[in-house]
Design a protein around this motif. Structure first.
Motif, short mmCIF file in Angstrom:
data_model
loop_
_atom_site.label_atom_id
_atom_site.label_comp_id
_atom_site.label_asym_id
_atom_site.label_seq_id
_atom_site.Cartn_x
_atom_site.Cartn_y
_atom_site.Cartn_z
N GLU A 235 0.83 -1.20 0.00
CA GLU A 235 0.00 0.00 0.00
C GLU A 235 0.87 1.26 0.00
O GLU A 235 0.60 2.22 -0.73
CB GLU A 235 -0.92 0.00 1.23
CG GLU A 235 -2.01 -1.09 1.17
CD GLU A 235 -2.83 -1.12 2.44
OE1 GLU A 235 -2.51 -0.34 3.36
OE2 GLU A 235 -3.79 -1.92 2.51
N LYS A 236 1.91 1.23 0.83
CA LYS A 236 2.81 2.38 0.89
C LYS A 236 3.52 2.59 -0.44
O LYS A 236 3.66 3.72 -0.93
CB LYS A 236 3.83 2.16 2.00
CG LYS A 236 4.70 3.36 2.30
CD LYS A 236 5.61 3.10 3.48
CE LYS A 236 6.48 4.30 3.76
NZ LYS A 236 7.39 4.04 4.92
N ARG A 237 3.95 1.46 -1.07
CA ARG A 237 4.63 1.57 -2.36
C ARG A 237 3.68 2.11 -3.43
O ARG A 237 4.05 2.99 -4.23
CB ARG A 237 5.15 0.20 -2.77
CG ARG A 237 5.97 0.22 -4.06
CD ARG A 237 6.36 -1.17 -4.47
NE ARG A 237 5.17 -1.96 -4.81
CZ ARG A 237 5.20 -3.23 -5.19
NH1 ARG A 237 6.35 -3.87 -5.25
NH2 ARG A 237 4.09 -3.86 -5.48
N GLU A 238 2.43 1.59 -3.44
CA GLU A 238 1.46 2.08 -4.42
C GLU A 238 1.15 3.56 -4.19
O GLU A 238 0.99 4.32 -5.16
CB GLU A 238 0.18 1.25 -4.32
CG GLU A 238 0.35 -0.19 -4.83
CD GLU A 238 -0.92 -1.00 -4.70
OE1 GLU A 238 -1.88 -0.48 -4.08
OE2 GLU A 238 -0.96 -2.14 -5.21
N ALA A 239 1.08 3.96 -2.92
CA ALA A 239 0.83 5.38 -2.63
C ALA A 239 2.00 6.23 -3.12
O ALA A 239 1.79 7.31 -3.70
CB ALA A 239 0.62 5.58 -1.13
N ILE A 241 4.07 5.43 -5.57
CA ILE A 241 4.03 5.42 -7.04
C ILE A 241 2.95 6.37 -7.55
O ILE A 241 3.17 7.13 -8.52
CB ILE A 241 3.80 3.99 -7.55
CG1 ILE A 241 5.03 3.11 -7.25
CG2 ILE A 241 3.52 3.99 -9.04
CD1 ILE A 241 4.82 1.65 -7.57
N SER A 242 1.75 6.35 -6.92
CA SER A 242 0.68 7.26 -7.33
C SER A 242 1.09 8.72 -7.15
O SER A 242 0.82 9.56 -8.02
CB SER A 242 -0.59 6.97 -6.51
OG SER A 242 -1.03 5.64 -6.71
N ASP A 243 1.75 8.99 -6.02
CA ASP A 243 2.21 10.35 -5.77
C ASP A 243 3.24 10.78 -6.83
O ASP A 243 3.20 11.90 -7.34
CB ASP A 243 2.82 10.43 -4.37
CG ASP A 243 3.19 11.84 -3.99
OD1 ASP A 243 2.33 12.73 -4.14
OD2 ASP A 243 4.33 12.07 -3.54
N LYS A 245 3.49 9.54 -9.88
CA LYS A 245 2.77 9.72 -11.14
C LYS A 245 2.07 11.07 -11.19
O LYS A 245 2.09 11.77 -12.22
CB LYS A 245 1.74 8.60 -11.33
CG LYS A 245 2.35 7.25 -11.68
CD LYS A 245 1.26 6.21 -11.88
CE LYS A 245 1.85 4.87 -12.31
NZ LYS A 245 0.81 3.83 -12.48
N GLU A 246 1.44 11.46 -10.07
CA GLU A 246 0.75 12.74 -10.02
C GLU A 246 1.74 13.89 -10.18
O GLU A 246 1.49 14.85 -10.92
CB GLU A 246 0.00 12.87 -8.69
CG GLU A 246 -0.89 14.08 -8.59
CD GLU A 246 -2.05 14.04 -9.56
OE1 GLU A 246 -2.56 15.12 -9.91
OE2 GLU A 246 -2.46 12.93 -9.97
N LYS A 247 2.88 13.76 -9.49
CA LYS A 247 3.91 14.80 -9.62
C LYS A 247 4.44 14.87 -11.05
O LYS A 247 4.67 15.97 -11.59
CB LYS A 247 5.05 14.52 -8.64
CG LYS A 247 4.68 14.77 -7.19
CD LYS A 247 5.86 14.50 -6.27
CE LYS A 247 5.49 14.78 -4.82
NZ LYS A 247 6.61 14.49 -3.89
N LYS A 249 2.82 13.98 -13.73
CA LYS A 249 1.75 14.55 -14.56
C LYS A 249 1.74 16.07 -14.45
O LYS A 249 1.66 16.79 -15.47
CB LYS A 249 0.41 13.97 -14.11
CG LYS A 249 -0.76 14.41 -14.96
CD LYS A 249 -2.04 13.75 -14.48
CE LYS A 249 -3.24 14.21 -15.32
NZ LYS A 249 -4.50 13.59 -14.85
#
Length: 327
Positions: A235-239, A241-243, A245-247, A249
């Motif tokens: 979960e921490k890794r996915e969070a 990675i999502s962060d 990706k957002e940065k 983007k």
């Protein structure tokens, strides 16, 4: 007491920083609790001579309730003591009782310099442990010697003396009866021993089962903890990675905006340059036209001057001709 009911009794190991409830600890028979080692240090051979304590002093195992149930589940204590096993300090052989260790030292290490002191200690231990048991020995027909306990140990009870056998001839029938009685006692003793062995095996099986349950529970808990940690890590890794990706983007959007701004600036600058070039071209054409006009004007004036000069020269020539003729 080799079984400590005070499960949280504070003890300090001399071989390592361990302190508090050591679970299974070893105390010196001679020096007492001032010389205490944890199970790991005692098994690792850290029992050394220090002060009054000697390396050959017997060490007693003391268990708290949890460790006692683990090692001797359901086994009854003998005079309040858990079963003890001593090792030879000279050859490091293990698995002796106090009496067996005394015989071992006498047979194998009688010439050792520390043997007399160790034998004195073992003798005192065995003297303290002696109890009055009424025993007799029988010898079976096959030559096997076995011991029959006729009474439970009882303190301060005198051992009765065996009656003197009258000197008479024993008949064959009496011998057969005695042999038959001895055989019955042997069978009874073997049955009793088999029952005791069955009880001990049951205890061992129960202890093994309990140990397996504890091990399985530990494995299950550890597995659950690891799975929880892995899920948390995922979960921490996915969070993360999502962060990221957002940065990325947002960064890409900023880059696109910057590119569009630069292209707009470039177009504006190019337009301005083109306008400046047009203006400069117009000014140059105008300046060239003005210069041509001035040149034309200058040429015209020069022509006028040449004409005037020619006319002047003609007039002067005509005036000089009459004068020449008159002379």
């Amino acid at each position: 007491m080799s079984l400590s009911d005070e499960t949280m009794k504070s003890s300090k190991c001399l071989g390592c920083p361990a302190e508090g409830d050591l679970g299974l600890r070893y105390e010196c028979i001679v020096c007492g609790e001032s010389v205490t080692y944890c199970d790991k240090c005692h098994g690792g051979g850290k029992n050394k001579t220090c002060g009054m304590h000697k390396y050959y002093h017997p060490m007693k195992a003391i268990y708290n309730r949890q460790f006692f149930e683990l090692y001797f589940y359901g086994e009854e204590l003998v005079d309040g003591e858990a079963p003890q096993s001593y090792g030879c300090a000279f050859c490091h052989e293990l698995g002796f009782t106090a009496e067996e260790l005394q015989l071992h030292v006498l047979e194998k290490h009688a010439g050792h310099t520390d043997a007399p002191d160790l034998l004195d200690i073992l003798n005192q231990m065995n003297e303290q442990k002696k109890s009055t048991e009424i025993r007799c020995q029988e010898k079976s027909r096959g030559g096997l010697s076995y011991e029959v306990i006729l009474a439970e140990p009882a303190p301060n009870v005198a051992v009765p003396k065996r009656p003197v056998t009258p000197g008479k001839n024993v008949s064959v029938e009496e011998i057969e009866q005695k042999l038959k009685a001895a055989e019955e006692r042997r069978v009874s003793l073997e049955a009793r021993k088999m029952a005791e062995i069955s009880i001990k095996l049951a205890k061992v099986e129960e202890a093994t089962r309990k140990k397996d349950e504890i091990t399985n529970e530990f494995i299950t808990q550890t597995k659950e903890q690891l799975e929880t940690k892995m899920e948390h890590h995922v979960e921490k890794r996915e969070a993360i990675i999502s962060d990221l990706k957002e940065k990325l983007k947002i960064h890409a959007q900023d880059i696109e905006k910057t590119r569009e701004t630069l292209e707009q600036q470039k177009a504006n600058e190019q337009k301005a340059i083109e306008e400046k070039l047009k203006t400069a071209q117009a000014l140059r054409d105008e300046n060239i036209k003005k210069m041509l006009d001035r040149l034309k004007e200058h040429e015209r004036r020069a022509e006028v001057v040449r004409q005037n000069k020619a006319q002047t020269q003609d007039v002067d020539g005509q005036q000089q001709s009459p004068i020449a003729s008159s002379g």
